[in-house]
Design an enzyme around this catalytic site. Structure first.
Site, short mmCIF file in Angstrom:
data_model
loop_
_atom_site.label_atom_id
_atom_site.label_comp_id
_atom_site.label_asym_id
_atom_site.label_seq_id
_atom_site.Cartn_x
_atom_site.Cartn_y
_atom_site.Cartn_z
N GLY A 290 12.21 11.25 60.73
CA GLY A 290 13.59 11.70 60.93
C GLY A 290 13.69 13.20 61.13
O GLY A 290 14.53 13.68 61.90
N ASN B 246 22.55 11.47 51.76
CA ASN B 246 21.39 10.89 51.09
C ASN B 246 21.49 10.92 49.57
O ASN B 246 20.85 10.12 48.89
CB ASN B 246 20.12 11.62 51.53
CG ASN B 246 20.22 13.13 51.38
OD1 ASN B 246 21.07 13.77 51.99
ND2 ASN B 246 19.36 13.71 50.56
N GLY C 247 11.66 5.35 59.70
CA GLY C 247 11.23 4.00 59.36
C GLY C 247 11.09 3.73 57.88
O GLY C 247 11.40 2.64 57.41
N HIS C 248 10.63 4.73 57.12
CA HIS C 248 10.34 4.45 55.71
C HIS C 248 11.58 4.32 54.85
O HIS C 248 11.48 4.03 53.65
CB HIS C 248 9.38 5.50 55.13
CG HIS C 248 9.99 6.82 54.83
ND1 HIS C 248 10.26 7.24 53.55
CD2 HIS C 248 10.37 7.84 55.63
CE1 HIS C 248 10.77 8.46 53.58
NE2 HIS C 248 10.84 8.84 54.83
N THR D 236 -0.03 10.19 72.13
CA THR D 236 -0.29 8.75 72.13
C THR D 236 0.54 8.07 71.06
O THR D 236 0.61 8.53 69.91
CB THR D 236 -1.79 8.48 71.90
OG1 THR D 236 -2.53 9.15 72.91
CG2 THR D 236 -2.08 7.00 71.94
N CYS E 18 13.15 15.47 49.04
CA CYS E 18 12.61 16.66 49.72
C CYS E 18 12.90 17.95 48.94
O CYS E 18 12.40 19.00 49.29
CB CYS E 18 13.20 16.76 51.12
SG CYS E 18 12.72 15.37 52.17
#
Length: 396
Positions: free
Chosen positions: A76, A158, A207-208, A244, A332
């Protein structure tokens, strides 16, 4: 069913979530036998490319977007930086950014340091929030100027779970020709989102936060939105993000998004009911416990509660002795001894802000776990208050 002594009671899902078993199963082939490069011309790589395309569609379906609007990133934070830096490079003649005082550090710290990143002077407007953590739309409208390059406002906070009116804010910025970005890391998978019905230009997710692995994120870029890549390199992601592709994690994120869509009703019924039971139990059983954030305009899984005259870190240490996991704010910033910048912006009293605990649930939590926390918390707070001179002084 009861909670065993060695069982971890995990209520810190706004920090990170467990990887869903279905997600891990979907990822495993791409960590073992299907290891081809999705950009390769041969069939072995092509089948991997097809899996990436399927995942892109699954993410788009959850967001109400088109697959070509989905850019896979590492997290993110990268998505936030890409959106904001793209906007200010697109409009070099503009030197103003609008955000809020309660943003995640991924946006807050970037806006603090725009001059370092760009070599140009920028000024930002940090919107105030009300005592319940909500935003004033009129104040937002008044903050916009002809020099505003982008507005970046999180969809849901959050720490408190408070939901902001980003759809209406994006409509307002659209009328002014200003780009709009939302950090939706906490909102995606918990509340319905349909980007086709909004004017949002950029959206970030990680995603997490929704039972996919760490290290994979998404930036939604509305079709037609001017865009300058943050990572330049190969032709991956249609030239919008070099490097990639992290195939296994992309596949896992796609599966997690499909699961989130299927379990959205459970998130907003059973999980909400568990959150409400936990919240009500703590507020009624523990004196001078305060709810932080709007009582209704919140994510269904989040409860932020302050226990006056005790330290949040001490509470967490005592909770940890019972294998209960929660947070004193954003993961964080958990290494900081300063009270939460979010709670300070809301005007939460210093004696309460220091003792705030964020409980964030998921579909994997149970009623037995909620009962266990409600059993242990009153004694924890009572023990700490018995050692607190501030509690004694204010409750003679």
């Amino acid at each position: 069913m009861t909670v065993s002594p060695d069982q971890v009671v995990y209520m810190d899902n706004n920090a990170t979530t467990r990887v869903a078993p279905e997600v891990l199963d979907a990822m495993m082939p791409y960590l073992t036998e299907l290891y081809g490069n999705p950009s390769s011309m041969h069939t072995f790589g092509g089948q991997v490319g097809q899996a990436v395309s399927q995942a892109r569609q699954e993410v788009a379906d959850l967001l109400g977007a088109s697959p070509e609007e989905i850019v896979f990133t590492s997290c993110g934070t990268e998505s936030d930086s890409t959106a904001i830096l793209s906007a200010i490079q697109t409009y070099p003649e503009k030197n103003h950014v609008v955000t809020t005082r309660v943003e995640h550090p991924a946006v807050k710290n970037l806006c603090d340091n725009l001059e370092i990143f760009t070599g140009r002077k920028y000024h930002s407007t940090r919107l105030h929030v009300e005592a319940d953590g909500t935003l004033d739309l009129q104040r937002f409208k008044d903050s916009l100027t002809d020099e505003t390059a982008i507005v970046s406002v999180m969809w849901a906070n959050n720490e408190t779970g408070v939901i902001f009116p980003v759809e209406e804010m994006a409509r307002i910025t659209k009328e002014r020709g200003i780009l709009f970005h939302t950090d939706a890391v906490q909102a995606v998978g918990k509340i319905p989102i349909n980007l086709k019905e909004t004017a949002i230009d950029f959206l970030s997710l990680s995603g997490h936060k929704l039972h996919a692995p760490k290290g994979i994120g998404v930036l939604y870029v509305r079709k037609g939105t001017p865009f300058i890549p943050f990572l330049n390199g190969g032709h991956q992601e249609r030239g919008r993000r070099g490097g990639t592709e992290n195939v296994a994690s992309i596949v896992g994120l796609g599966k997690a998004c499909a699961l989130a869509a299927a379990k959205m009703d459970e998130e907003n019924t059973r999980v909400r009911a568990l959150r409400d039971k936990l919240e009500k139990g703590l507020l009624t059983s523990i004196p001078k416990a305060l709810l932080n954030g709007h009582p209704e305009q919140r994510l269904p899984n989040t409860a932020n509660i302050s226990f006056e005259y005790v330290e949040g870190e001490a509470i967490l240490l005592h909770m940890n002795q019972h294998n209960i996991c929660a947070s004193s704010g954003s993961a964080c910033t958990s290494g900081s001894l300063e009270p939460s910048h979010v709670l300070r912006a809301m005007g939460v009293p210093f004696t309460a802000a220091h003792g705030s605990i964020r409980f964030s649930l998921s579909i994997y939590n149970t009623e037995e776990e909620v009962d266990f926390v409600l059993e242990k918390m009153p004694a924890i707070i009572a023990k700490l208050r018995a050692m607190s001179p501030f509690w004694e002084e204010n409750n003679k």
